[in-house]
Design an enzyme around this catalytic site. Structure first.
Site, PDB file in Angstrom:
ATOM      1  N   THR A  27       0.848  -1.180   0.000  1.00  0.00           N
ATOM      2  CA  THR A  27       0.000   0.000   0.000  1.00  0.00           C
ATOM      3  C   THR A  27       0.888   1.236   0.000  1.00  0.00           C
ATOM      4  O   THR A  27       2.105   1.150   0.163  1.00  0.00           O
ATOM      5  CB  THR A  27      -0.915   0.046   1.237  1.00  0.00           C
ATOM      6  OG1 THR A  27      -0.116   0.299   2.405  1.00  0.00           O
ATOM      7  CG2 THR A  27      -1.684  -1.257   1.421  1.00  0.00           C
ATOM      8  N   LEU A  56       3.148  -0.965   4.766  1.00  0.00           N
ATOM      9  CA  LEU A  56       2.517   0.288   5.159  1.00  0.00           C
ATOM     10  C   LEU A  56       3.594   1.359   5.193  1.00  0.00           C
ATOM     11  O   LEU A  56       4.676   1.138   5.748  1.00  0.00           O
ATOM     12  CB  LEU A  56       1.862   0.157   6.540  1.00  0.00           C
ATOM     13  CG  LEU A  56       0.788  -0.933   6.702  1.00  0.00           C
ATOM     14  CD1 LEU A  56       0.296  -0.976   8.145  1.00  0.00           C
ATOM     15  CD2 LEU A  56      -0.379  -0.681   5.753  1.00  0.00           C
ATOM     16  N   VAL A  82       7.436  -2.084   6.925  1.00  0.00           N
ATOM     17  CA  VAL A  82       7.400  -0.624   6.913  1.00  0.00           C
ATOM     18  C   VAL A  82       8.071  -0.092   5.653  1.00  0.00           C
ATOM     19  O   VAL A  82       9.248  -0.367   5.403  1.00  0.00           O
ATOM     20  CB  VAL A  82       8.075  -0.048   8.165  1.00  0.00           C
ATOM     21  CG1 VAL A  82       8.010   1.482   8.140  1.00  0.00           C
ATOM     22  CG2 VAL A  82       7.408  -0.584   9.431  1.00  0.00           C
ATOM     23  N   LYS A  83       7.309   0.653   4.864  1.00  0.00           N
ATOM     24  CA  LYS A  83       7.855   1.250   3.643  1.00  0.00           C
ATOM     25  C   LYS A  83       8.561   2.559   3.983  1.00  0.00           C
ATOM     26  O   LYS A  83       8.001   3.434   4.648  1.00  0.00           O
ATOM     27  CB  LYS A  83       6.741   1.522   2.619  1.00  0.00           C
ATOM     28  CG  LYS A  83       6.257   0.288   1.902  1.00  0.00           C
ATOM     29  CD  LYS A  83       5.183   0.608   0.885  1.00  0.00           C
ATOM     30  CE  LYS A  83       5.744   1.067  -0.428  1.00  0.00           C
ATOM     31  NZ  LYS A  83       4.693   1.170  -1.463  1.00  0.00           N
ATOM     32  N   ILE A  84       9.778   2.670   3.493  1.00  0.00           N
ATOM     33  CA  ILE A  84      10.631   3.822   3.769  1.00  0.00           C
ATOM     34  C   ILE A  84      11.091   4.407   2.432  1.00  0.00           C
ATOM     35  O   ILE A  84      11.527   3.663   1.553  1.00  0.00           O
ATOM     36  CB  ILE A  84      11.876   3.398   4.580  1.00  0.00           C
ATOM     37  CG1 ILE A  84      11.474   2.697   5.884  1.00  0.00           C
ATOM     38  CG2 ILE A  84      12.772   4.593   4.846  1.00  0.00           C
ATOM     39  CD1 ILE A  84      10.884   3.590   6.932  1.00  0.00           C
TER      40      ILE A  84
END
Length: 217
Positions: A27, A56, A82-84
């Site tokens: 997402t 996310l 966790v998208k960074i």
């Protein structure tokens, strides 16, 4: 190759699960905004509905902000990744999160050097955006080939997650190159099984069956 679906729409996720094609979900803030509902409730529902990884994304721009957000995002479920963003502060955050045992997905990758830096920082996944590279007149699939080669050269554990997929051929070529994951929009996912010769062959078989003596009795 594993298939993730790139969406924040629960109906699309459930339909893809029905097809048996889904290994995870990616997402981003834009996808959540499109759904026009409370993103926290939606994120929690997606994490609950999906067995595999759910990416996310943070929205902070400093490492401190990203790590703080990541601590909150992982509360949605044990499958959260966790998208960074691929910026220097992002790499600082990735290293810290890696040391904390939190999986990360470095997004907005457009060069092999960016992917190498993310891998050195300890990213779980890197997400090169092939469609957007194609839009600039360059070759997005060449980018995938370069990243896969570099990771294989040095035995990085970071997985190549091909993003910004626009067509089934992006998936085929990524699979041939050895990418680990393709994250696929639902409209592309629906096209994966389609082929004009399949449609023609099925129509011919059904027409022949209707002409078979005793068919339908």
């Amino acid at each position: 190759m594993r298939f993730f679906i790139d969406t924040a729409n629960l109906d699309e996720i459930h339909q893809a699960q029905k097809y048996g094609l889904i290994d995870g979900v990616t997402t981003n803030p834009s996808l959540f905004a499109k759904e026009q509902q409370d993103w926290k409730e939606l994120a929690a529902a997606i994490c609950k509905a999906v067995d595999g990884p759910v990416s996310l994304e943070v929205v902070g721009l400093t490492a401190e902000e990203m790590v703080a957000e990541a601590r909150e995002l992982v509360k949605f479920g044990p499958n959260v990744v966790v998208k960074i963003p691929m910026i220097m502060e992002g790499l600082v955050a990735v290293r810290q999160l890696s040391q904390m045992g939190i999986d990360t997905n470095v997004t907005l990758v457009f060069s092999p050097l960016q992917a190498l830096m993310a891998a050195k920082a300890g990213a779980t996944y890197v997400s090169p955006f092939v469609g957007r590279v194609d839009d600039t007149g360059a070759d997005g699939m060449e980018l995938i080939e370069q990243i896969v080669t570099i990771f294989n050269n040095y035995n990085f554990k970071t997985q190549v997650l091909v993003a910004s997929i626009r067509s089934p051929m992006h998936i085929v070529e990524s699979a041939l190159m050895g990418a680990d994951v393709s994250t696929i929009p639902y409209k592309v996912l629906e096209r994966l099984a389609k082929h004009p010769l399949t449609d023609k062959g099925l129509a011919d078989f059904l027409a022949d069956w209707k002409n078979t003596k005793g068919a339908g009795r």
